[in-house]
Design a protein around this motif. Structure first.
Motif, mmCIF file in Angstrom:
data_model
loop_
_atom_site.group_PDB
_atom_site.id
_atom_site.type_symbol
_atom_site.label_atom_id
_atom_site.label_comp_id
_atom_site.label_asym_id
_atom_site.label_seq_id
_atom_site.Cartn_x
_atom_site.Cartn_y
_atom_site.Cartn_z
ATOM 1 N N VAL A 22 42.407 39.913 23.559
ATOM 2 C CA VAL A 22 42.431 38.812 24.691
ATOM 3 C C VAL A 22 42.232 39.847 25.882
ATOM 4 C CG1 VAL A 22 43.839 37.247 26.084
ATOM 5 C CG2 VAL A 22 43.838 37.447 23.468
ATOM 6 N N GLN A 23 43.090 40.822 26.044
ATOM 7 C CA GLN A 23 43.135 41.712 27.045
ATOM 8 C C GLN A 23 41.660 42.220 27.283
ATOM 9 O OE1 GLN A 23 46.338 44.380 25.851
ATOM 10 N NE2 GLN A 23 47.515 43.288 27.254
ATOM 11 N N ASP A 24 40.897 42.574 26.307
ATOM 12 C CA ASP A 24 39.540 43.272 26.561
ATOM 13 C C ASP A 24 38.750 42.055 26.709
ATOM 14 O OD1 ASP A 24 40.517 45.677 25.730
ATOM 15 O OD2 ASP A 24 39.994 45.729 23.437
ATOM 16 N N GLU A 25 38.775 41.086 26.150
ATOM 17 C CA GLU A 25 37.822 39.913 26.774
ATOM 18 C C GLU A 25 38.041 39.644 27.762
ATOM 19 O OE1 GLU A 25 35.114 39.265 24.956
ATOM 20 O OE2 GLU A 25 35.644 39.568 22.994
ATOM 21 N N LEU A 26 39.203 39.556 28.531
ATOM 22 C CA LEU A 26 39.393 38.936 29.801
ATOM 23 C C LEU A 26 39.067 40.252 30.809
ATOM 24 C CD1 LEU A 26 40.423 36.946 31.762
ATOM 25 C CD2 LEU A 26 42.643 38.226 31.707
ATOM 26 N N ALA A 27 38.942 41.462 30.572
ATOM 27 C CA ALA A 27 38.680 42.472 31.346
ATOM 28 C C ALA A 27 37.014 42.591 31.288
ATOM 29 C CB ALA A 27 39.183 43.908 30.727
ATOM 30 N N ALA A 28 36.344 42.214 30.243
ATOM 31 C CA ALA A 28 34.873 42.184 30.355
ATOM 32 C C ALA A 28 34.313 40.916 31.102
ATOM 33 C CB ALA A 28 34.602 41.892 28.622
ATOM 34 N N ALA A 29 35.242 39.891 30.888
ATOM 35 C CA ALA A 29 34.548 38.580 31.862
ATOM 36 C C ALA A 29 34.820 39.067 33.234
ATOM 37 C CB ALA A 29 35.627 37.508 31.598
ATOM 38 N N LEU A 30 35.759 39.725 33.563
ATOM 39 C CA LEU A 30 35.971 39.840 35.142
ATOM 40 C C LEU A 30 34.997 41.148 35.565
ATOM 41 C CD1 LEU A 30 39.936 40.237 35.285
ATOM 42 C CD2 LEU A 30 38.655 38.320 36.105
ATOM 43 N N VAL A 31 34.560 41.864 34.518
ATOM 44 C CA VAL A 31 33.540 43.007 35.096
ATOM 45 C C VAL A 31 32.177 42.028 35.041
ATOM 46 C CG1 VAL A 31 32.034 44.790 34.000
ATOM 47 C CG2 VAL A 31 34.595 44.906 33.798
ATOM 48 N N ALA A 32 31.934 41.212 34.089
ATOM 49 C CA ALA A 32 30.608 40.404 34.289
ATOM 50 C C ALA A 32 30.668 39.666 35.467
ATOM 51 C CB ALA A 32 30.541 39.409 33.096
ATOM 52 N N LEU A 33 31.727 39.245 35.945
ATOM 53 C CA LEU A 33 31.684 38.157 37.124
ATOM 54 C C LEU A 33 31.736 39.027 38.707
ATOM 55 C CD1 LEU A 33 34.509 35.470 36.116
ATOM 56 C CD2 LEU A 33 31.935 35.291 36.258
ATOM 57 N N SER A 34 32.112 40.240 38.401
ATOM 58 C CA SER A 34 31.978 40.996 39.626
ATOM 59 C C SER A 34 30.781 41.931 39.818
ATOM 60 C CB SER A 34 33.336 41.935 39.609
ATOM 61 O OG SER A 34 32.988 42.993 38.562
ATOM 62 N N ALA A 35 29.954 41.803 38.742
ATOM 63 C CA ALA A 35 28.989 42.798 38.884
ATOM 64 C C ALA A 35 27.721 42.268 39.967
ATOM 65 C CB ALA A 35 28.215 42.758 37.385
ATOM 66 N N PRO A 36 27.615 41.036 39.956
ATOM 67 C CA PRO A 36 26.681 40.617 41.286
ATOM 68 C C PRO A 36 27.117 40.870 42.477
ATOM 69 C CG PRO A 36 26.980 38.989 39.636
ATOM 70 C CD PRO A 36 27.953 39.665 39.150
ATOM 71 N N PHE A 37 28.295 41.172 42.706
ATOM 72 C CA PHE A 37 29.016 41.493 44.059
ATOM 73 C C PHE A 37 28.774 42.937 44.329
ATOM 74 C CE2 PHE A 37 31.155 37.464 42.901
ATOM 75 C CZ PHE A 37 30.807 36.522 43.893
ATOM 76 N N ASP A 38 28.988 43.607 43.246
ATOM 77 C CA ASP A 38 29.023 45.190 43.446
ATOM 78 C C ASP A 38 27.509 45.221 43.802
ATOM 79 O OD1 ASP A 38 31.534 45.316 42.536
ATOM 80 O OD2 ASP A 38 31.003 45.938 40.568
ATOM 81 N N GLU A 39 26.377 44.845 43.246
ATOM 82 C CA GLU A 39 25.226 45.150 43.518
ATOM 83 C C GLU A 39 24.701 44.779 45.027
ATOM 84 O OE1 GLU A 39 23.110 43.608 40.243
ATOM 85 O OE2 GLU A 39 23.961 44.828 38.906
ATOM 86 N N SER A 40 25.214 43.789 45.720
ATOM 87 C CA SER A 40 24.904 43.069 46.801
ATOM 88 C C SER A 40 25.195 43.992 47.986
ATOM 89 C CB SER A 40 25.325 41.672 46.968
ATOM 90 O OG SER A 40 26.759 41.717 47.078
ATOM 91 N N TYR A 41 25.996 45.033 47.640
ATOM 92 C CA TYR A 41 26.189 45.911 48.890
ATOM 93 C C TYR A 41 25.643 47.246 49.138
ATOM 94 C CZ TYR A 41 29.926 42.672 50.107
ATOM 95 O OH TYR A 41 30.730 41.338 50.246
#
Length: 52
Positions: A33-52
């Motif tokens: 559960v912890q791993d999956e939640l971490a993966a979800a947060l990484v996936a959701l934050s990726a577009p924001f990391d690339e925009s700067y």
């Protein structure tokens, strides 16, 4: 996002379920559960990391 990752994210962030309840619902280990939640947060934050 893979279905299991999405299910964990929605259960925690939308439904407000704690990790143990998610593990029981989805038949996962607590660490999964912890791993999956971490993966979800990484996936959701990726577009924001690339925009700067």
């Amino acid at each position: 996002m893979p279905p299991r990752t999405r299910a964990v994210f929605l259960a925690h962030c939308v439904e407000g379920l704690p990790y143990p309840a998610i593990a029981l619902r989805l038949n996962l280990e607590l660490a999964e559960v912890q791993d999956e939640l971490a993966a979800a947060l990484v996936a959701l934050s990726a577009p924001f990391d690339e925009s700067y």
